[in-house]
Enzyme design. Structure first.
Site, PDB file in Angstrom:
ATOM      1  N   HIS A 172       0.815  -1.209   0.000  1.00  0.00           N
ATOM      2  CA  HIS A 172       0.000   0.000   0.000  1.00  0.00           C
ATOM      3  C   HIS A 172       0.858   1.273   0.000  1.00  0.00           C
ATOM      4  O   HIS A 172       0.332   2.384   0.003  1.00  0.00           O
ATOM      5  CB  HIS A 172      -0.913  -0.021   1.232  1.00  0.00           C
ATOM      6  CG  HIS A 172      -2.114   0.844   1.136  1.00  0.00           C
ATOM      7  ND1 HIS A 172      -2.449   1.772   2.105  1.00  0.00           N
ATOM      8  CD2 HIS A 172      -3.082   0.937   0.195  1.00  0.00           C
ATOM      9  CE1 HIS A 172      -3.564   2.390   1.772  1.00  0.00           C
ATOM     10  NE2 HIS A 172      -3.969   1.913   0.616  1.00  0.00           N
ATOM     11  N   LYS A 174       3.183   4.453  -1.064  1.00  0.00           N
ATOM     12  CA  LYS A 174       3.165   5.380  -2.194  1.00  0.00           C
ATOM     13  C   LYS A 174       4.315   6.364  -2.037  1.00  0.00           C
ATOM     14  O   LYS A 174       4.364   7.120  -1.063  1.00  0.00           O
ATOM     15  CB  LYS A 174       1.851   6.186  -2.252  1.00  0.00           C
ATOM     16  CG  LYS A 174       0.605   5.352  -2.465  1.00  0.00           C
ATOM     17  CD  LYS A 174      -0.220   5.293  -1.229  1.00  0.00           C
ATOM     18  CE  LYS A 174      -1.539   4.589  -1.529  1.00  0.00           C
ATOM     19  NZ  LYS A 174      -2.327   4.346  -0.331  1.00  0.00           N
ATOM     20  N   ASP A 179      15.968  11.926  -8.569  1.00  0.00           N
ATOM     21  CA  ASP A 179      17.411  12.217  -8.485  1.00  0.00           C
ATOM     22  C   ASP A 179      17.968  11.993  -7.083  1.00  0.00           C
ATOM     23  O   ASP A 179      18.967  12.629  -6.700  1.00  0.00           O
ATOM     24  CB  ASP A 179      17.696  13.652  -8.947  1.00  0.00           C
ATOM     25  CG  ASP A 179      17.586  13.804 -10.466  1.00  0.00           C
ATOM     26  OD1 ASP A 179      17.498  12.776 -11.156  1.00  0.00           O
ATOM     27  OD2 ASP A 179      17.583  14.950 -10.950  1.00  0.00           O
ATOM     28  N   HIS A 406      -9.952  10.325   1.598  1.00  0.00           N
ATOM     29  CA  HIS A 406      -8.933   9.298   1.409  1.00  0.00           C
ATOM     30  C   HIS A 406      -7.680   9.578   2.242  1.00  0.00           C
ATOM     31  O   HIS A 406      -6.768   8.764   2.295  1.00  0.00           O
ATOM     32  CB  HIS A 406      -8.548   9.203  -0.077  1.00  0.00           C
ATOM     33  CG  HIS A 406      -7.762   7.973  -0.421  1.00  0.00           C
ATOM     34  ND1 HIS A 406      -6.394   7.993  -0.625  1.00  0.00           N
ATOM     35  CD2 HIS A 406      -8.146   6.689  -0.599  1.00  0.00           C
ATOM     36  CE1 HIS A 406      -5.975   6.768  -0.915  1.00  0.00           C
ATOM     37  NE2 HIS A 406      -7.009   5.955  -0.899  1.00  0.00           N
ATOM     38  N   LYS A 408      -4.956  10.178   5.309  1.00  0.00           N
ATOM     39  CA  LYS A 408      -4.552   9.464   6.516  1.00  0.00           C
ATOM     40  C   LYS A 408      -3.543  10.353   7.246  1.00  0.00           C
ATOM     41  O   LYS A 408      -2.400  10.506   6.803  1.00  0.00           O
ATOM     42  CB  LYS A 408      -3.874   8.127   6.183  1.00  0.00           C
ATOM     43  CG  LYS A 408      -4.638   7.248   5.182  1.00  0.00           C
ATOM     44  CD  LYS A 408      -4.074   7.373   3.807  1.00  0.00           C
ATOM     45  CE  LYS A 408      -4.590   6.351   2.828  1.00  0.00           C
ATOM     46  NZ  LYS A 408      -5.986   6.140   2.725  1.00  0.00           N
ATOM     47  N   ASP A 413      -0.580  16.718  19.830  1.00  0.00           N
ATOM     48  CA  ASP A 413      -0.263  17.876  20.671  1.00  0.00           C
ATOM     49  C   ASP A 413      -0.089  19.164  19.875  1.00  0.00           C
ATOM     50  O   ASP A 413       0.706  20.041  20.256  1.00  0.00           O
ATOM     51  CB  ASP A 413       0.994  17.595  21.510  1.00  0.00           C
ATOM     52  CG  ASP A 413       0.737  16.554  22.590  1.00  0.00           C
ATOM     53  OD1 ASP A 413      -0.431  16.403  22.995  1.00  0.00           O
ATOM     54  OD2 ASP A 413       1.697  15.897  23.025  1.00  0.00           O
TER      55      ASP A 413
END
Length: 503
Positions: A172, A174, A179, A406, A408, A413
């Site tokens: 999962h 991404k 470079d 979508h 996450k 704090d």
């Protein structure tokens, strides 16, 4: 007695078919060995620009949040176009749509001008892309690998019937590394949904652009997955096509974007520099990833991410804000939230409502925990589609709304921000490999926290005078979400304890 015999024969036949299918469509024990050239040593505009933003002692990392889909697309396109040495890309989903074709075309062009291109994609999320990806792989400077591939290429879902233990584990992660100097990682896959393009469903999501020593860590993660036991050259399963296939699809995609902000934003070098550095900060960064599955026979990743996130919540002193598209805390998560809440930590949690989610059973599993969360003092919010939007049927993504969460992220704090691929659900914790980063940035934390305040895109989940769950809109009025019967039925399946670990 006759019925029992029939049942036994049927079970035996099913088992025989399963064993036969596993033998016929067995994954090779080891990936094919492919010679790999080192990235060329060339002057890199990306590296020079990054160096200007970093402290001279080389200790700090530059971080910029990409919370707008158009911006996230433009930065990717322009960074790939400026690459001089190498591009390493690792994605769960790559759609055959406008932005997907444009990104693939840019990788092809980079390979043509001598840049080393390596693309690692999870084989569960590349529907309709086999021939195009094999075409890129056939280029002299490019390689494409499939993570945990389906040997049966047509009707891939049938593979779960005879090889589900292995195929249920997915990569999962991404990230895009250019470079060896700049990386973009977070929650976005490659496709129109994730970049707010077109008329279909739009995902509200976020990435982080990072530069500095942390990019070496991101590259090490990429190398770990690139060389893992479940990463196979696409050429072992798919014959290469014609580069004209990508060229033609990309030209058609470009024509659909003419006059749009997407094309306008990816033009000049000065615009690229501005997008890279504007709003970024040099700060403390921590990057983590699950380790890939160790072998075909042990198709489960490490659990570094869930342990790390639990540790971060465990040391929170005042507040924790959680945004998770798919939120199923399970008993372990509930214990961590309850323990922190017992110390006086205030929690706010945002996830998808039944009307906004693209996976209704996940909502059903999450809904089992709402009363207990509210009892612990958690402020609970659910994302809804824009006012007036209706859920629609889209057979590529099952039942979808025209807007869906979508993202996450965690904010601890009011200071430390997490951006990554990890959803707080059993699949992210136990089945998939995930990655993400924490960075210290009070300004970004405050901006994200402000987005959770009541607005037209969030219901507040509360209890009425009789203790029943109700939805309250931004005006303080009790709302009645318009959800169809099919979504309610699918959500009902998620309430079963046996189903929850798969979600």
């Amino acid at each position: 007695m006759r019925i029992l015999v029939i049942l036994l024969v049927a079970v035996a036949a099913i088992l025989l078919l399963r064993v036969t299918a596993r033998a016929v469509w067995a994954l090779p024990d080891t990936p094919m060995t492919v010679a790999e050239d080192a990235a060329p040593e060339r002057a890199s505009l990306v590296a020079r620009l990054v160096e200007r933003e970093l402290p001279a002692d080389g200790e700090g990392n530059f971080v910029r949040l990409l919370d707008d889909g158009r911006d996230a697309f433009a930065v990717r396109i322009m960074s790939v176009d400026k690459a001089a040495q190498s591009i390493d890309a690792q994605y769960y989903i790559w759609h055959a749509d406008t932005t997907g074709w444009m990104m693939l075309d840019r990788l092809l062009e980079a390979a043509r001008r001598g840049v080393r291109v390596r693309l690692l994609v999870d084989d569960n999320g590349i529907a309709g892309m086999d021939e195009a990806l094999a075409t890129l792989d056939a280029m002299p400077n490019a390689q494409v690998r499939l993570y945990n591939p389906f040997v049966l290429r047509w009707m891939k879902p049938l593979g779960y019937l005879f090889d589900g233990d292995r195929l249920n584990h997915r990569m999962h992660n991404k990230q895009l590394i250019v470079d060896g100097s700049l990386a973009i990682l977070g929650g976005r896959n490659i496709g129109d949904d994730y970049f707010y393009y077109g008329e279909g469903t739009h995902f509200f999501d976020m990435d982080a652009l990072v530069a500095g020593p942390v990019v070496d860590e991101a590259s090490a993660i990429f190398e770990q997955f690139w060389g893992s036991a479940l990463s196979y050259p696409i050429g072992q399963f798919v014959e290469s096509g014609n580069p004209a296939l990508i060229d033609g699809a990309a030209e058609a995609a470009q024509l659909t974007m003419i006059g749009s902000a997407y094309v306008d934003a990816t033009g000049s070098a000065s615009e690229w520099r501005r997008r890279l550095v504007e709003g970024g900060e040099v700060t403390r960064v921590e990057l983590r990833s699950d380790s890939p599955a160790p072998s075909i026979d042990r198709p489960r990743p490490g659990t570094e991410m869930v342990d790390w996130l639990e540790e971060k919540v465990g040391v929170a002193e005042e507040t924790v804000d959680i945004v998770s598209a798919y939120f199923i805390p399970g008993r372990r998560g509930m214990e961590a939230i309850g323990a922190a809440a017992g110390r006086g930590v205030d929690f706010r949690i945002v996830t998808n409502s039944l009307g906004a989610t693209d996976v209704p059973p996940v909502f059903g599993a999450y809904a089992k925990y709402r009363e207990e969360l509210l009892d612990d003092g958690v402020e609970l919010y659910e994302f809804r589609a824009a006012p007036g939007d209706k859920a629609q049927i889209n057979w590529r993504h099952s039942f979808r709304s025209t807007a869906s969460l979508h993202g996450k992220s965690l904010i601890v704090d009011g200071r430390d921000v997490f951006v990554g691929s990890f959803n707080l659900d059993p699949r992210s914790a136990q089945l998939n490999s995930e990655m993400g980063l924490f960075f210290e940035d009070p300004d970004t934390a405050a901006r994200l926290a402000a987005m959770i305040d009541r607005n037209a895109f969030l219901w507040s989940v509360e209890r009425d005078g009789e203790g029943e769950i109700v939805y309250v809109d931004e005006e303080g009025r009790v709302a009645d979400p318009d959800v169809g019967i099919m979504r309610r039925i699918l959500a009902w399946f998620g309430r079963f304890d046996a189903v929850e670990p798969l979600l």
